[in-house]
Design an enzyme around this catalytic site. Structure first.
Site, PDB file in Angstrom:
ATOM      1  N   ASP A  62     -45.030  -5.614  23.408  1.00  0.00           N
ATOM      2  CA  ASP A  62     -43.872  -4.897  24.200  1.00  0.00           C
ATOM      3  C   ASP A  62     -43.551  -4.334  24.539  1.00  0.00           C
ATOM      4  OD1 ASP A  62     -44.591  -4.444  21.239  1.00  0.00           O
ATOM      5  OD2 ASP A  62     -43.356  -6.409  21.019  1.00  0.00           O
ATOM      6  N   ASN A 123     -38.463 -11.712  10.556  1.00  0.00           N
ATOM      7  CA  ASN A 123     -37.893 -13.465  10.255  1.00  0.00           C
ATOM      8  C   ASN A 123     -39.637 -14.240  11.580  1.00  0.00           C
ATOM      9  OD1 ASN A 123     -38.224 -11.694  13.122  1.00  0.00           O
ATOM     10  ND2 ASN A 123     -36.191 -11.887  13.384  1.00  0.00           N
ATOM     11  N   HIS A 125     -40.779 -13.239  13.612  1.00  0.00           N
ATOM     12  CA  HIS A 125     -41.207 -12.666  14.707  1.00  0.00           C
ATOM     13  C   HIS A 125     -42.876 -12.454  14.935  1.00  0.00           C
ATOM     14  CE1 HIS A 125     -39.495  -9.095  15.241  1.00  0.00           C
ATOM     15  NE2 HIS A 125     -40.961  -8.498  14.765  1.00  0.00           N
ATOM     16  N   GLU A 130     -38.485 -14.051  19.858  1.00  0.00           N
ATOM     17  CA  GLU A 130     -37.648 -13.947  18.234  1.00  0.00           C
ATOM     18  C   GLU A 130     -37.518 -15.577  17.146  1.00  0.00           C
ATOM     19  OE1 GLU A 130     -36.880 -11.416  16.884  1.00  0.00           O
ATOM     20  OE2 GLU A 130     -35.890  -9.836  17.367  1.00  0.00           O
TER      21      GLU A 130
END
Ligand code: PGA
Length: 222
Positions: A62, A123, A125, A130
């Site tokens: 990313d 979380n 990810h 996400e």
């Protein structure tokens, strides 16, 4: 369910994953690489081993939507921690770019991705996919969650400076890698890691998709 292999120290985590990368880069290969705090020891270890990267192609998971020359971009991160310290050709390392389809074409051309190294966010990810990301997702522009921007603000001067958008490989893109290794470091990661590897497979926990892959190794140290 996926076994979580618990290692004794961060050094052992870094050298265990470095062994896997080293075994891979003896052949001409395509690797997917992460950023973040977790792989820093891995990159130092790989540099120390003085491997031959001249036939290797890499693809980062990313990148923020920001100028790639900005000191806090993932381009800059990778150059500082790995690429400027090894003999990889600048044309052979890639970051997600637009048009996203050409990026995916580059990755999949020939034999595709041999090895993908991942971290995991608090979380759940993986890359910047996400919670709620589609399991069918491909490389695309995404909005970052407040939690992710907060977690990543430690790399910036303040949370306001953390970009609100990024471009990320999709979950389906990641799953097409032949082998996947996930690294997690720190007690704050254990609960989500356990949920992702041993709980239900759901888009609310993006890393849980790895339970559907047949060649995944997960390494953790606290
Ligand atoms: P970290 O990030 O290595 O900085 O903890 C991992 C991630 O968010 O994927």
């Amino acid at each position: 369910m996926i076994d979580i292999i618990i290692l004794k120290s961060y050094n052992e985590l870094s050298s265990t994953v470095a062994d896997i990368v080293e075994a891979q880069i003896k052949e001409q290969s395509k690797l997917v690489l992460p950023t973040g705090s977790t792989p820093l020891g891995l990159y130092d270890e790989l540099v120390k081993r003085k491997l031959d990267w001249s036939t290797v192609m890499t693809f980062n998971l990313d990148e923020y939507i920001m100028n790639p020359d900005h000191p806090y971009s993932y381009h800059s991160f990778m150059r500082k921690h790995l690429f400027d310290r090894i003999n990889i050709y600048p044309d052979d390392y890639h970051f997600p770019f637009r048009p996203t389809l050409s990026f995916e074409d580059k990755m999949t051309l020939g034999k595709g991705i041999d090895l993908c190294i991942l971290g995991i966010g608090r979380n759940g990810h993986i890359a910047f996919n996400e919670p709620g990301s589609s399991f069918k997702s491909r490389t695309r522009v995404v909005n970052l969650s407040v939690q992710t921007r907060q977690d990543n603000s430690r790399f910036f001067d303040s949370i306001e400076d953390v970009p609100k958008q990024a471009i990320t490989m999709g979950l389906k893109t990641i799953m097409e890698s032949k082998k996947i290794v996930l690294m997690a470091n720190g007690v704050h990661k254990f609960q989500i890691l356990n949920v992702a590897m041993n709980g239900g497979v759901t888009e609310n926990v993006p890393a849980s998709i790895l339970q559907n892959h047949n060649n995944v190794e997960v390494y953790y140290c606290d």
